[in-house]
Design an enzyme around this catalytic site. Structure first.
Site, PDB file in Angstrom:
ATOM      1  N   SER A  49       0.813  -1.238   0.000  1.00 26.05           N
ATOM      2  CA  SER A  49       0.000   0.000   0.000  1.00 26.05           C
ATOM      3  C   SER A  49       0.839   1.276   0.000  1.00 26.05           C
ATOM      4  CB  SER A  49      -1.032  -0.005   1.138  1.00 26.05           C
ATOM      5  OG  SER A  49      -0.489  -0.461   2.345  1.00 26.05           O
ATOM      6  N   GLN A 306      12.475  14.164 -21.945  1.00 21.92           N
ATOM      7  CA  GLN A 306      11.903  13.125 -21.058  1.00 21.92           C
ATOM      8  C   GLN A 306      12.659  11.801 -21.166  1.00 21.92           C
ATOM      9  OE1 GLN A 306       9.409  13.426 -18.612  1.00 21.92           O
ATOM     10  NE2 GLN A 306       9.936  15.532 -19.056  1.00 21.92           N
ATOM     11  N   ASP A 317      16.715  17.018  -3.438  1.00 22.61           N
ATOM     12  CA  ASP A 317      17.949  17.141  -2.644  1.00 22.61           C
ATOM     13  C   ASP A 317      19.028  17.855  -3.452  1.00 22.61           C
ATOM     14  OD1 ASP A 317      16.680  15.637  -0.711  1.00 22.61           O
ATOM     15  OD2 ASP A 317      17.648  13.755  -1.260  1.00 22.61           O
TER      16      ASP A 317
END
EC number: 2.7.1.20
Length: 362
Positions: A49, A306, A317
């Protein structure tokens, strides 16, 4: 008259002197983790999940996830942890001197800990780990699907950082005092909020720059008290669009407009009035938003094919690392953002938060 003509030279030096790069000019503190990353399928996410684009802390139900990831998929190991990634990227952008960036965090006395120490040394970061043998070195599973990455951090040793056993020691605190800019990811608020506050207080009282990252939606939700205790000391706040939206909801801002959220966050109470807060929200391939006291500005990210994007984990980060690399030299904020975009564009073309030998940023 000769004396007057010669005058501008020393004056110029005076302006440049405080901006000279030196060892330990940038300080970071956070959770050093070994990233275990793999491209997974939707079934794997569903089984545990997991949301496709999220950062969570591992619970009991994730115990098997780490083993299954290694057995079922082609994994790569990278030295990680959000703050440590940013600090490494900043050092890479700075190049010289080595050890311009300092990093504190907690690891175990084990194989993974040795890898983190070696990788920090290779990145020329001045890492001072608190090493303990109660918990193994922390790991982070990065489950990649397309443009998204779901991160599950098993903090383990990273959670054992102790202010009184490490940060408070004179030899370590000296390194904090040497820093002009301090950066801590919000993640560390789950580990040692008292350490974050000590650094934040110090920065505020000594007019150093204290920077913080919202890091993940769960920080604004479940660590709200710690986050808001440190917020008055934050000179520059970073976050992405999801974190910004959650923060706004938790603060009762009653707006979903990212520019408005940035503006309202900028205006929250602030301790050191010599520095007005700056708020910076990245939005993946959409514009980066910056709010200062007087305006909110949008900055387009670099055009990226892409097909070249391999791994967006670490992009946020890297943005922070690029930004900090210019901030320590007192470069204009627009330059800091440009460097952040550059660093992120390099990192997403590679697996993990890794980079080529030298930057090509001008």
């Amino acid at each position: 008259m000769a004396a007057a003509e010669e005058e501008p030279k020393p004056k110029k030096l005076k302006v440049e002197a405080p901006q000279a790069l030196r060892e330990n000019i940038l300080f970071g503190m956070g959770n050093p983790l070994l990233d275990i990353s793999a491209v997974v399928d939707k079934d794997f996410l569903d089984k545990y999940s997991l949301k496709p684009n999220d950062q969570i802390l591992a619970e009991d139900k994730h115990k098997e996830l780490f083993d299954e990831l290694v057995k079922k998929f082609k994994v790569e190991y990278h030295a990680g942890g959000s703050t440590q990634n940013s600090i490494k990227v900043a050092q890479w952008m700075i190049q010289q001197p080595h050890k311009a960036a300092t990093f504190f965090g907690c690891i175990g006395i084990d194989k993974f800990g040795e890898i983190l120490k070696r990788k920090a040394a290779e990145a020329h970061v001045d890492a001072h780990y608190y090493e303990q043998n109660e918990q193994p070195t922390g790991t982070c599973a990065a489950c990649i699907t397309g443009d998204n990455r779901s991160l599950i951090a098993n903090l383990a040793a990273a959670n054992c950082y102790k202010k009184e056993k490490h940060l408070d020691l004179e030899k370590n605190w000296m390194l904090v005092e040497k820093a002009r800019v301090c950066y801590i990811a919000g993640f560390f608020l789950t580990v040692s909020p008292e350490s974050v506050l000590k650094v934040a207080h110090h920065a505020s009282e000594n007019n150093r720059i204290f920077t913080l990252n919202l890091s993940a939606p769960f920080i604004s939700q479940f660590y709200k008290e710690s986050l808001m205790k440190v917020m008055p000391y934050v000179d520059i706040l970073f976050g992405n669009e999801t974190e910004a939206a959650t923060f706004a909801r938790e603060q009762g801002f009653e707006t979903k407009d990212i520019k408005e959220i940035a503006k309202k966050t900028q205006a929250l109470p602030k301790m050191n009035s010599k520095r007005q807060r700056i708020v910076i929200f990245t939005q993946g391939r959409d514009d980066t938003i910056m709010a200062t006291e007087s305006e909110v500005t949008a900055f387009a990210v670099l055009d990226q094919d892409q097909k070249e994007i391999i791994d967006t984990n670490g992009a946020g980060d890297a943005f922070v690392g690029g930004f900090l690399s210019q901030l320590v030299s007192d470069k204009p904020l627009t330059e800091c953002i440009r460097a952040g975009h550059y660093a992120a564009s390099i990192i997403i073309r590679r697996t993990g938060c890794t980079f080529p030998e030298k930057p090509d940023f001008h």
